[in-house]
Structure formats: C-alpha cells, structure tokens
Design a protein around this motif. Structure first.
Motif, mmCIF file in Angstrom:
data_model
loop_
_atom_site.group_PDB
_atom_site.id
_atom_site.type_symbol
_atom_site.label_atom_id
_atom_site.label_comp_id
_atom_site.label_asym_id
_atom_site.label_seq_id
_atom_site.Cartn_x
_atom_site.Cartn_y
_atom_site.Cartn_z
ATOM 1 N N ASP A 21 18.855 -74.962 46.388
ATOM 2 C CA ASP A 21 19.277 -73.582 46.169
ATOM 3 C C ASP A 21 18.805 -73.139 44.789
ATOM 4 O O ASP A 21 19.004 -73.842 43.793
ATOM 5 C CB ASP A 21 20.801 -73.501 46.265
ATOM 6 C CG ASP A 21 21.302 -72.065 46.176
ATOM 7 O OD1 ASP A 21 20.474 -71.146 46.047
ATOM 8 O OD2 ASP A 21 22.529 -71.880 46.228
ATOM 9 N N SER A 22 18.163 -71.967 44.717
ATOM 10 C CA SER A 22 17.582 -71.508 43.454
ATOM 11 C C SER A 22 18.623 -71.389 42.347
ATOM 12 O O SER A 22 18.303 -71.579 41.166
ATOM 13 C CB SER A 22 16.890 -70.154 43.658
ATOM 14 O OG SER A 22 15.732 -70.305 44.451
ATOM 15 N N SER A 72 18.159 -75.561 50.837
ATOM 16 C CA SER A 72 17.707 -74.208 51.178
ATOM 17 C C SER A 72 16.225 -74.244 51.541
ATOM 18 O O SER A 72 15.438 -74.985 50.933
ATOM 19 C CB SER A 72 17.931 -73.254 50.007
ATOM 20 O OG SER A 72 17.357 -71.983 50.284
ATOM 21 N N ASP A 88 14.472 -71.325 51.482
ATOM 22 C CA ASP A 88 13.987 -70.023 51.016
ATOM 23 C C ASP A 88 12.583 -70.120 50.425
ATOM 24 O O ASP A 88 11.731 -69.267 50.691
ATOM 25 C CB ASP A 88 14.946 -69.447 49.966
ATOM 26 C CG ASP A 88 16.278 -69.024 50.578
ATOM 27 O OD1 ASP A 88 16.342 -68.941 51.822
ATOM 28 O OD2 ASP A 88 17.232 -68.802 49.821
ATOM 29 N N THR A 110 10.018 -70.734 53.210
ATOM 30 C CA THR A 110 9.905 -69.533 54.044
ATOM 31 C C THR A 110 9.015 -68.493 53.376
ATOM 32 O O THR A 110 8.149 -67.883 54.010
ATOM 33 C CB THR A 110 11.294 -68.932 54.308
ATOM 34 O OG1 THR A 110 12.107 -69.902 54.967
ATOM 35 C CG2 THR A 110 11.190 -67.683 55.170
ATOM 36 N N LEU A 111 9.234 -68.316 52.085
ATOM 37 C CA LEU A 111 8.449 -67.331 51.348
ATOM 38 C C LEU A 111 6.995 -67.758 51.203
ATOM 39 O O LEU A 111 6.081 -66.943 51.342
ATOM 40 C CB LEU A 111 9.078 -67.117 49.968
ATOM 41 C CG LEU A 111 8.541 -65.938 49.146
ATOM 42 C CD1 LEU A 111 8.741 -64.632 49.890
ATOM 43 C CD2 LEU A 111 9.229 -65.881 47.795
ATOM 44 N N TYR A 154 12.493 -59.822 53.423
ATOM 45 C CA TYR A 154 13.184 -61.014 52.928
ATOM 46 C C TYR A 154 13.848 -60.646 51.607
ATOM 47 O O TYR A 154 13.212 -60.627 50.554
ATOM 48 C CB TYR A 154 12.190 -62.169 52.748
ATOM 49 C CG TYR A 154 12.859 -63.453 52.354
ATOM 50 C CD1 TYR A 154 13.716 -64.113 53.234
ATOM 51 C CD2 TYR A 154 12.638 -64.011 51.103
ATOM 52 C CE1 TYR A 154 14.333 -65.293 52.865
ATOM 53 C CE2 TYR A 154 13.247 -65.195 50.734
ATOM 54 C CZ TYR A 154 14.082 -65.824 51.625
ATOM 55 O OH TYR A 154 14.695 -66.982 51.257
ATOM 56 N N GLY A 190 16.001 -62.034 49.702
ATOM 57 C CA GLY A 190 16.312 -63.037 48.692
ATOM 58 C C GLY A 190 15.122 -63.478 47.881
ATOM 59 O O GLY A 190 15.245 -64.381 47.052
ATOM 60 N N ALA A 191 13.950 -62.835 48.064
ATOM 61 C CA ALA A 191 12.740 -63.288 47.383
ATOM 62 C C ALA A 191 12.856 -63.161 45.874
ATOM 63 O O ALA A 191 12.422 -64.036 45.131
ATOM 64 C CB ALA A 191 11.533 -62.490 47.888
ATOM 65 N N ILE A 209 14.644 -66.044 43.977
ATOM 66 C CA ILE A 209 14.149 -67.412 44.025
ATOM 67 C C ILE A 209 13.680 -67.841 42.639
ATOM 68 O O ILE A 209 12.971 -67.114 41.951
ATOM 69 C CB ILE A 209 12.997 -67.539 45.042
ATOM 70 C CG1 ILE A 209 13.546 -67.384 46.462
ATOM 71 C CG2 ILE A 209 12.296 -68.881 44.915
ATOM 72 C CD1 ILE A 209 12.514 -67.542 47.530
#
Length: 298
Positions: free
Chosen positions: A42-43, A60, A62, A65-66, A253, A255-256, A259
């Motif tokens: 998790d960031s 995570s 994230d 995914t990015l 997205y 939450g980018a 991050i």
C-alpha cells in the motif's frame, strides 16, 4: 594427516563453501525481493519500509494496475520484445554460420579472416563514427539501428568456434558419407552437440538487447519506438511521474495520484527484470548438458 582429520577438514571446507554461496544468494536476491515487496505494498505504508523489507505491507495491486494500463509502458514492452527477439535470432544465426565457416580448417584465408575478427575487439569504433555510418545507411530512427549493431559479437564467435572445433571429425565424415551437405551437417550434427554453447550465447545476446538503452536514446528519435529500458530511465532517473499519473483521467483510475513514487519506481524496475528472470530457467537446463550428449541420440 589421518583420515579422520582429512574428513573434518573436508567438512569444514564444504561448510565454508556452502555458507559463502548462501551469503551470495541472499545478497543478490534480497534487493529484488525488496523491490517486489514495495511494488505490492500500500502506497501509504511504503515510506515506512526499509531497504531490507521483503514482505509487502498492506497488499495492493495499484502500482501494477497503473503500469500495465499505461500506453507508454505497453509500447515500451512491445518494442523491447521485438528488438530482443529479432536481434537475438539474427545474432545467433549469423554467429553460428560464421563460426561454422571459421572452424573448418580447409577454409581459404581462414587465418586472415580470424585476424580481422580479433581486430574488431582491439579497434572498436567510437560512438561518433558509428553514428555517421548509421546515418549514411539511412537507419536513423529505425529499429535496425539498434538490432544490427554487433550482429556478430567477436567474443561469442570465438566461443562457438572452439566448441565447433571439438566436434569429432568422425561424426562429420559420417554425415558427409550419408550425403549431408554443409548446412545439413551444421543443423543436424554440429548444433545439437554444441547446445550448451548456443544456449550460453543466446542468453548473452538476450540480456544485451533487453538491457540496451544508450543506442535507442541516440538513434530512435520517435518516443513511440523507445524500448522499456528508456521508459524506465524516464520514470526512475528523470523522476517523470506526470505521464504515469496523467493516465488517471484516461483510465478513470482515481487512486493514481496517491501512488507513492518509490512504489512506482520499484514496480517499473521489476517490470524490466521479470522477463529476463523468466528466461533463465528455460535456458539453464542446456548448461548442464555435455558437448557430446547429442551423439547418444538414436
């Protein structure tokens, strides 16, 4: 020295060797595991992770995914695959053909040709003459400016020549008696017997093409042609996170922007390492085969 003392000494020696090898493995693998753990964390918890952490905190996906959704990363990955696969196939093919010719004692001018091969090691041209040659050939801003460089590496050529020379002449004569021409002898007799050497230079060429970033930066002016290593440099060394975060609006997205840059860099580094790590087990099996293993096949 008695047998008991000899046995004790051998055990001590074996313990030292095994311990040293284990230490080398830990030192080598730990940084990779640390990057992998950071990329899956998790960031919000990444800043608190030390360089020794090997377990993700707050698992995570994230970052991955990015990265996978980013068009620039996708293009870089495809460009790297094309350059690496095409370049390696051409490298191994031409290196094997040239090595086969130079390993034949009856080749006219063999010694002179071999001197020219050695000269390329001692008198390698600089970057500026190389650039002029590429420009005059019309290869600027093309993949071939990267792929065709060192199509035949002199060091790898010498390795193959030595392996080809070790193939028993009796096998070559038997192939000739069976009606095989030079190419058939190379393909059906010599190459199967020298698979360890072929696997070695294939791995060397793969790693070289995959890790290449200087020539693409110089000769590929179109950013859409840049391989993954150039994209990695842009994100990690130049600290350019804007294009990555800018994907948020495109991919919805949200939450980018949150991050961590450190997590993003770790994920990008792992993305460039994993393909080569995946290739090693596929080639490693050939290293343990002897030169004459193919002669036992029916």
């Amino acid at each position: 020295m008695t047998r008991a003392n000899s046995t004790r000494f051998e055990r001590l020696e074996q313990t030292i060797i095994v311990s040293s090898l284990l230490l080398m493995v830990v030192v080598t693998v730990q940084p990779i595991l640390n990057l992998l753990a950071i990329s899956f964390s998790d960031s919000a918890q990444v800043p608190g992770m030390s360089g020794l952490a090997v377990v993700p905190r707050g698992f995570s996906l994230d970052v991955w995914t990015l990265l996978i959704a980013n068009p620039e990363v996708q293009r870089g990955l495809l460009n790297s695959l094309f350059i690496t696969i095409t370049g390696t196939i051409l490298n191994v093919t031409f290196t094997a053909l040239m090595a086969w010719a130079l390993s034949r004692p009856r080749l006219p001018g063999r010694r002179i040709l071999f001197v020219f091969v050695l000269a390329t090691i001692v008198f390698e041209p600089g970057l500026i003459p190389d650039y002029f040659v590429v420009r005059e050939l019309g290869l600027l801003n093309t993949y071939w400016a990267v792929i065709l460089y060192k199509l035949v590496n002199a060091w790898y050529l010498i390795i193959l020549i030595r392996f080809f020379e070790e193939v028993p002449g009796e096998l070559l004569e038997a192939a000739e008696l069976d009606g095989a021409n030079a190419f058939q002898t190379l393909w059906k007799v010599v190459l199967p017997l020298t698979m360890p050497a072929l696997a070695t230079i294939t791995l060397f060429y793969l790693v070289y093409h995959w890790n290449e970033f200087l020539r693409p930066m110089i000769y590929l002016n179109d950013s859409s042609m840049h391989p993954l290593q150039v994209v990695l440099r842009k994100f990690v060394l130049d600290g350019d996170k804007s294009s990555m975060v800018g994907l948020a609006a495109m991919s919805n997205y949200q939450g980018a922007a949150q991050i961590s840059t450190r997590a993003l860099n770790a994920g990008m580094i792992m993305l460039t390492i994993l393909p080569i790590l995946a290739v090693y087990p596929l080639i490693l099996k050939f290293f343990t085969k002897g030169t004459m293993s193919g002669a036992l096949k029916g």
